[in-house]
Enzyme design. Structure first.
Site, PDB file in Angstrom:
ATOM      1  N   LYS A  60       0.815  -1.258  -0.068  1.00  0.00           N
ATOM      2  CA  LYS A  60       0.045   0.081  -0.063  1.00  0.00           C
ATOM      3  C   LYS A  60       0.870   1.328   0.099  1.00  0.00           C
ATOM      4  CE  LYS A  60      -1.014   1.413   4.242  1.00  0.00           C
ATOM      5  NZ  LYS A  60      -1.914   1.593   5.620  1.00  0.00           N
TER       6      LYS A  60
ATOM      7  N   ARG B 121      -6.536   0.256  17.222  1.00  0.00           N
ATOM      8  CA  ARG B 121      -7.011   0.479  15.844  1.00  0.00           C
ATOM      9  C   ARG B 121      -7.925  -0.795  15.910  1.00  0.00           C
ATOM     10  NH1 ARG B 121      -3.537   0.917  10.332  1.00  0.00           N
ATOM     11  NH2 ARG B 121      -3.697  -1.173  10.474  1.00  0.00           N
TER      12      ARG B 121
HETATM   13  C1  PLP Z   1      -3.099  -4.328   9.347  1.00  0.00           C
HETATM   14  C2  PLP Z   1      -1.579  -3.907   8.662  1.00  0.00           C
HETATM   15  N1  PLP Z   1      -0.539  -4.790   8.604  1.00  0.00           N
HETATM   16  C3  PLP Z   1       0.477  -4.461   8.349  1.00  0.00           C
HETATM   17  C4  PLP Z   1       0.904  -3.145   7.668  1.00  0.00           C
HETATM   18  C5  PLP Z   1       2.356  -3.146   7.259  1.00  0.00           C
HETATM   19  O1  PLP Z   1       2.921  -2.007   8.012  1.00  0.00           O
HETATM   20  P1  PLP Z   1       4.395  -1.635   7.839  1.00  0.00           P
HETATM   21  O2  PLP Z   1       4.725  -0.886   6.493  1.00  0.00           O
HETATM   22  O3  PLP Z   1       4.875  -0.878   9.094  1.00  0.00           O
HETATM   23  O4  PLP Z   1       5.278  -2.910   7.488  1.00  0.00           O
HETATM   24  C6  PLP Z   1      -0.061  -2.263   7.637  1.00  0.00           C
HETATM   25  C7  PLP Z   1       0.387  -0.693   7.320  1.00  0.00           C
HETATM   26  O5  PLP Z   1       0.527  -0.681   6.022  1.00  0.00           O
HETATM   27  C8  PLP Z   1      -1.407  -2.512   8.289  1.00  0.00           C
HETATM   28  O6  PLP Z   1      -2.386  -1.716   8.365  1.00  0.00           O
END
Ligand code: PLP
Length: 370
Positions: free
Chosen positions: A39, A134
């Protein structure tokens, strides 16, 4: 003058591939499979493909449009929707996502009805609240919740997950992770099930991973930021052996003049409803870069030259270029944090340029007349 289009983000695919490979190995050695979270780059297909080439077999995004984009591009991976679906999107979720994260019975019931309609089994991960506040069901509500989920046709309970350090900044400590595994173990015993996926967090789990001698039941971690930016977001530190500079952002100077450092006239609020104040530094070299808050989360940018960001409106970033004279057509390079990366990669106005050698570097001096 510049031959490249601006605003432009340069994306070093070789560095991303390296980061993904190193993290896959690091987590893999402890028995944890990683899901690549894309994302942060709006599921950019070049980046997603690079992760698959690095051996990552599961990709996640929070937007169903991005899951659809990846799935229909023919990428060979499992696609995980990283956020509980909205009721209005269940049809697409069942069609395009292999698995979705869920916390609401009403939505899982809608997924069940849609899965039957599409003659499919839709897999879900139930997210559990471990303190970050969250998403997630409360642990005490889990038994009755799961009992209902297990009755639903067309739904496979593929796993339990949790998330840390996203909203509340809560760190996945050894104690928290142990509590999570104990909880999963109790659920498995109570329902006589073995869950294929126990997804214990995100990039912020790095310190826990490195320190722990007992990963408990966790067999999956969803990783975005540390693959893309080589960082552990919880500590803000660069992970040894990873590239923090796979992305570099370039904006172009569209005005450069000696001007006062303080505005003149009666001051109200600016276009963003903010009251601004200025320090009087006399005349300064003020340059305007032709990009603004519409495209990028400006506080997440750090100029690679010793110039200062004074502020930004929707289409302009105002710089104090100090001792560096700049002229229209010069480029200014910036490194980015996750927020800036997320915004630029989502902006249709930011041109994407791909680099394929890890030796290729963002070199702002090369691009800027001194
Ligand atoms: C539910 C969830 N898992 C994993 C991630 C990944 O987080 P990070 O980019 O800190 O690894 C996110 C955020 O993008 C998330 O919302």
């Amino acid at each position: 003058m510049t031959s490249n289009i601006t605003p432009r983000i340069e994306i070093n695919l070789q560095k991303i591939r390296h980061n993904a490979k190193v993290l896959k190995k690091l987590y893999g050695e402890k028995g944890i499979q990683i899901t690549g979270v894309v994302k942060g780059v709006s599921a950019n297909l070049e980046v997603a493909r690079t992760l698959v080439e690095a051996g990552i077999t599961s990709l996640a995004d929070s937007k169903i449009a991005n899951i659809k984009k990846m799935k229909t591009s023919g990428l060979k991976a499992k696609f995980m929707l990283l956020r509980t679906p909205a009721l209005s999107e269940v049809k697409q979720v069942v069609e395009f996502a292999d698995i979705s994260m869920n916390t609401e019975l009403e939505i899982i019931q809608a997924l069940s009805a849609e899965a039957i309609r599409q003659n499919k089994i839709h897999s879900i991960i139930i997210m559990v609240e471990m303190g970050d506040l969250r998403e997630g069901i409360l642990k005490e509500d889990a038994p009755s919740f799961i009992r209902e989920v297990l009755k639903l046709p067309g739904i496979q309970l593929a796993g339990i997950g949790t998330n840390f350090a996203c909203f509340g900044g809560v760190i996945p400590t050894e104690k928290k992770m142990q509590e999570f595994s104990d909880f999963v173990s109790e659920i498995q015993q109570e329902f006589h099930i073995k869950l294929p996926i126990v997804s214990g967090g995100n990039s912020a789990n790095y310190t826990w991973l490195m320190k722990t001698n007992d990963i408990g039941l966790v067999n999956n971690i969803r990783i975005g930021e540390s693959i893309l930016l080589g960082r552990d977001p919880a500590s803000g530190k660069i992970i040894p052996g990873l590239y923090p500079d796979a992305f570099c952002f370039f904006a172009e100077i569209i005005e450069s003049k000696l001007k006062p450092s303080v505005s003149s006239g009666i001051r109200g609020r600016n276009a963003f409803g903010e009251s601004v104040s200025f320090e009087d530094r006399g005349l300064i070299r003020r340059a305007i870069a032709g990009v603004g808050r519409q495209d990028v989360w400006v506080p997440g940018l750090t100029p690679l030259l010793p110039v200062e960001i004074l502020g930004a409106s929707s289409d302009h970033i105002i710089l104090n270029t100090k001792h560096i004279p700049m002229k229209p057509g010069d480029e200014v390079a910036f490194s980015l944090n996750y927020g800036a990366l997320l915004s630029i990669m989502t902006s249709p106005y930011a041109h994407k340029k791909y680099l394929h050698q890890s030796s290729e570097k963002c070199d702002s001096l090369k691009k800027t007349s001194a």
